[in-house]
Design a protein around this motif. Structure first.
Motif, PDB file in Angstrom:
ATOM      1  N   GLU A   1       3.648   7.770  -0.158  1.00 31.40           N
ATOM      2  CA  GLU A   1       4.330   7.237   1.025  1.00 31.40           C
ATOM      3  C   GLU A   1       3.950   5.775   1.227  1.00 31.40           C
ATOM      4  OE1 GLU A   1       4.450   7.992   5.886  1.00 31.40           O
ATOM      5  OE2 GLU A   1       3.540   9.470   4.541  1.00 31.40           O
ATOM      6  N   HIS A   2       4.980   4.915   1.320  1.00 33.53           N
ATOM      7  CA  HIS A   2       4.725   3.492   1.561  1.00 33.53           C
ATOM      8  C   HIS A   2       4.238   3.308   2.996  1.00 33.53           C
ATOM      9  CE1 HIS A   2       5.097  -0.839   1.526  1.00 33.53           C
ATOM     10  NE2 HIS A   2       5.954  -0.801   2.544  1.00 33.53           N
ATOM     11  N   ILE A   3       3.023   2.753   3.144  1.00 31.19           N
ATOM     12  CA  ILE A   3       2.392   2.633   4.450  1.00 31.19           C
ATOM     13  C   ILE A   3       2.487   1.220   5.018  1.00 31.19           C
ATOM     14  CG2 ILE A   3       0.226   2.869   5.717  1.00 31.19           C
ATOM     15  CD1 ILE A   3       1.521   5.497   4.931  1.00 31.19           C
ATOM     16  N   GLY A   4       2.273   0.233   4.194  1.00 30.34           N
ATOM     17  CA  GLY A   4       2.285  -1.135   4.708  1.00 30.34           C
ATOM     18  C   GLY A   4       1.882  -2.114   3.633  1.00 30.34           C
ATOM     19  N   GLY A   5       1.509  -3.301   4.052  1.00 33.13           N
ATOM     20  CA  GLY A   5       1.104  -4.342   3.127  1.00 33.13           C
ATOM     21  C   GLY A   5       1.136  -5.690   3.809  1.00 33.13           C
TER      22      GLY A   5
ATOM     23  N   TYR B   1      -2.803   6.716   8.006  1.00 32.40           N
ATOM     24  CA  TYR B   1      -2.120   7.824   7.325  1.00 32.40           C
ATOM     25  C   TYR B   1      -2.583   9.149   7.913  1.00 32.40           C
ATOM     26  CZ  TYR B   1      -0.770  11.107   3.654  1.00 32.40           C
ATOM     27  OH  TYR B   1      -0.226  12.159   2.966  1.00 32.40           O
ATOM     28  N   THR B   2      -1.622   9.998   8.259  1.00 33.53           N
ATOM     29  CA  THR B   2      -1.925  11.346   8.749  1.00 33.53           C
ATOM     30  C   THR B   2      -1.953  12.293   7.557  1.00 33.53           C
ATOM     31  OG1 THR B   2      -0.850  10.847  10.860  1.00 33.53           O
ATOM     32  CG2 THR B   2      -1.215  13.166  10.316  1.00 33.53           C
ATOM     33  N   ALA B   3      -3.130  12.782   7.219  1.00 32.28           N
ATOM     34  CA  ALA B   3      -3.292  13.583   6.008  1.00 32.28           C
ATOM     35  C   ALA B   3      -2.922  15.044   6.205  1.00 32.28           C
ATOM     36  CB  ALA B   3      -4.730  13.474   5.499  1.00 32.28           C
ATOM     37  N   GLY B   4      -3.012  15.554   7.442  1.00 26.51           N
ATOM     38  CA  GLY B   4      -2.737  16.975   7.656  1.00 26.51           C
ATOM     39  C   GLY B   4      -3.780  17.834   6.955  1.00 26.51           C
TER      40      GLY B   4
ATOM     41  N   ILE C   1       0.831  -1.198   0.000  1.00 24.78           N
ATOM     42  CA  ILE C   1       0.000   0.000   0.000  1.00 24.78           C
ATOM     43  C   ILE C   1       0.871   1.255   0.000  1.00 24.78           C
ATOM     44  CG2 ILE C   1      -1.636   1.357   1.370  1.00 24.78           C
ATOM     45  CD1 ILE C   1      -2.995  -1.130   2.179  1.00 24.78           C
ATOM     46  N   GLU C   2       0.462   2.212  -0.846  1.00 30.78           N
ATOM     47  CA  GLU C   2       1.102   3.518  -0.901  1.00 30.78           C
ATOM     48  C   GLU C   2       0.027   4.586  -0.853  1.00 30.78           C
ATOM     49  OE1 GLU C   2       3.137   6.080  -4.389  1.00 30.78           O
ATOM     50  OE2 GLU C   2       4.198   4.197  -3.926  1.00 30.78           O
ATOM     51  N   ILE C   3       0.204   5.579   0.029  1.00 30.34           N
ATOM     52  CA  ILE C   3      -0.762   6.673   0.177  1.00 30.34           C
ATOM     53  C   ILE C   3      -0.033   7.994  -0.024  1.00 30.34           C
ATOM     54  CG2 ILE C   3      -2.454   7.782   1.689  1.00 30.34           C
ATOM     55  CD1 ILE C   3      -2.797   5.156   3.154  1.00 30.34           C
TER      56      ILE C   3
ATOM     57  N   VAL D   1      -6.644  15.774  -1.002  1.00 31.35           N
ATOM     58  CA  VAL D   1      -6.778  14.569  -1.819  1.00 31.35           C
ATOM     59  C   VAL D   1      -5.946  13.467  -1.183  1.00 31.35           C
ATOM     60  CG1 VAL D   1      -6.446  13.498  -4.064  1.00 31.35           C
ATOM     61  CG2 VAL D   1      -7.131  15.904  -3.924  1.00 31.35           C
ATOM     62  N   ILE D   2      -6.561  12.321  -0.978  1.00 31.54           N
ATOM     63  CA  ILE D   2      -5.858  11.141  -0.482  1.00 31.54           C
ATOM     64  C   ILE D   2      -5.811  10.133  -1.619  1.00 31.54           C
ATOM     65  CG2 ILE D   2      -5.857   9.299   1.225  1.00 31.54           C
ATOM     66  CD1 ILE D   2      -7.437  11.115   3.070  1.00 31.54           C
TER      67      ILE D   2
END
Length: 348
Positions: A152-156, A178-181, A147-149, A185-186
């Motif tokens: 940024e690579h987040i996990g998998g 994920y911290t979007a701040g 997973i990439e958000i 757009v996500i």
């Protein structure tokens, strides 16, 4: 000469058929009512569906709302592992749309099965800044994912690759936070590979999205119910096992014990795949255990009813031998093949 008084045995008339019909109807109505109540309490809030890879959630209050399912048409790029940087160089003609959740075989031209790899893309539009991170609850992706958000690579889970030899499958549910701040757009990218299941590939169960508090509450509530069900089934199975030890001739206790054990195993190896989090079971064996728990349940129920009703005969004995023979064939399939024949995908 003394007269013998014959003892009269009372005769109990069989209950009319309509009484059994009323009891059965009431029982089914109770089960259906409980199921409807469960779905009503856990139904998704009304929200837009994903259309052409975009989900517009502007104006949605994620702080006070439960999680939502990301159903709809996602962008999909078959036979490619793409990152956010790579998307700028990909021709638009390579972009396709697939229904999520669902099998991705329609995205592969001339595909006779669901083997392959690719990248899902989803853009979520938001306009409110959260005081907590966003969380994605991934229930099941066949058979490995990354997973990439927003780049940024987040996990998998597992190791997706372009070949069956280099792909390392893994079956479990997990979350990505994920911290979007102040991002509006996500962009979610899911790289997935499947070379293990010929009938289901890609995102085959719902993905839920919401605030971290909402997703964690719902996920742990689900896990808690599964654990409670698992322990209750094992406890009743223990009672049946103790009775069988004291009365070994009454095989119905043994059948009931095995039936409860199969249902308990199915509970923790499906849904959130709790058993795979407890024990390092290989992917192929996890699927075998899941399928066998499905297959043995009807057999054990038939054996239990047959034992309690004293039903038997040469015809039923032959049918049971045929069923046991088919079960034994599953265990003796070649080691490279981990699946039942194509006539069995309906039970998966």
């Amino acid at each position: 000469m003394m007269k013998r008084h014959s003892r009269t045995i009372p005769h109990y008339a069989a209950a009319p058929l309509w009484k059994y019909a009323i009891i059965l109807t009431f029982f089914l109505a109770l089960l259906l009512g409980l199921r409807w109540m469960w779905y009503s309490l856990n139904a998704d809030p009304k929200h837009p569906d994903v259309e052409h890879g975009v989900l517009d959630m502007r104006g949605w209050d994620f702080e006070r709302s439960p999680s939502i399912s990301l159903k709809g048409q996602w962008e999909f790029y078959p036979n490619a592992f793409l990152s956010q940087k790579d998307l700028k160089q990909v021709p638009e003609r390579e972009r396709q749309y697939v229904q999520v959740p669902g099998d991705w075989s329609s995205a592969f031209p001339n595909a006779a099965d669901s083997y392959g790899y690719g990248t899902y893309r989803l853009r979520i539009l938001v306009d409110q800044q959260l005081e907590q991170p966003y969380t994605f609850w991934i229930q099941e992706i066949e058979a490995a994912s990354r997973i990439e958000i927003n780049g940024e690579h987040i996990g998998g889970l597992g190791v997706p690759a372009t070949t069956a030899e280099t792909t390392k499958p893994w079956k479990a549910s997990y979350t990505a936070t994920y911290t979007a701040g102040d991002a509006k757009v996500i962009e979610l990218l899911i790289q997935s590979a499947n070379f293990q299941r010929p009938h289901n590939g890609g995102i085959i169960k719902d993905i839920y999205f919401g605030s971290q508090a909402a997703v964690d509450t719902e996920r742990w509530y689900s896990i808690g119910l599964q654990m409670a069900t698992f322990l209750i089934l094992l406890l009743h199975g223990l009672y049946a096992g103790i009775l069988f030890v004291f009365k070994p001739r009454q095989k119905e206790f043994l059948f009931f014990l095995l039936l409860l054990f199969c249902v308990a195993i199915k509970t923790v190896i499906d849904y959130d795949n709790l058993m795979l989090l407890w024990f390092p079971i290989p992917y192929a064996w996890a699927l075998k255990i899941e399928l066998l728990s499905y297959i043995w349940q009807p057999l054990l129920m038939i054996l239990l009813v047959r034992r309690l009703s004293n039903a038997g005969g040469e015809t039923t004995s032959r049918l049971f031998r045929v069923y046991l023979f088919l079960l034994s064939l599953y265990w003796h399939r070649p080691s490279g093949c981990t699946f039942l024949p194509s006539c069995f995908p309906c039970i998966i």
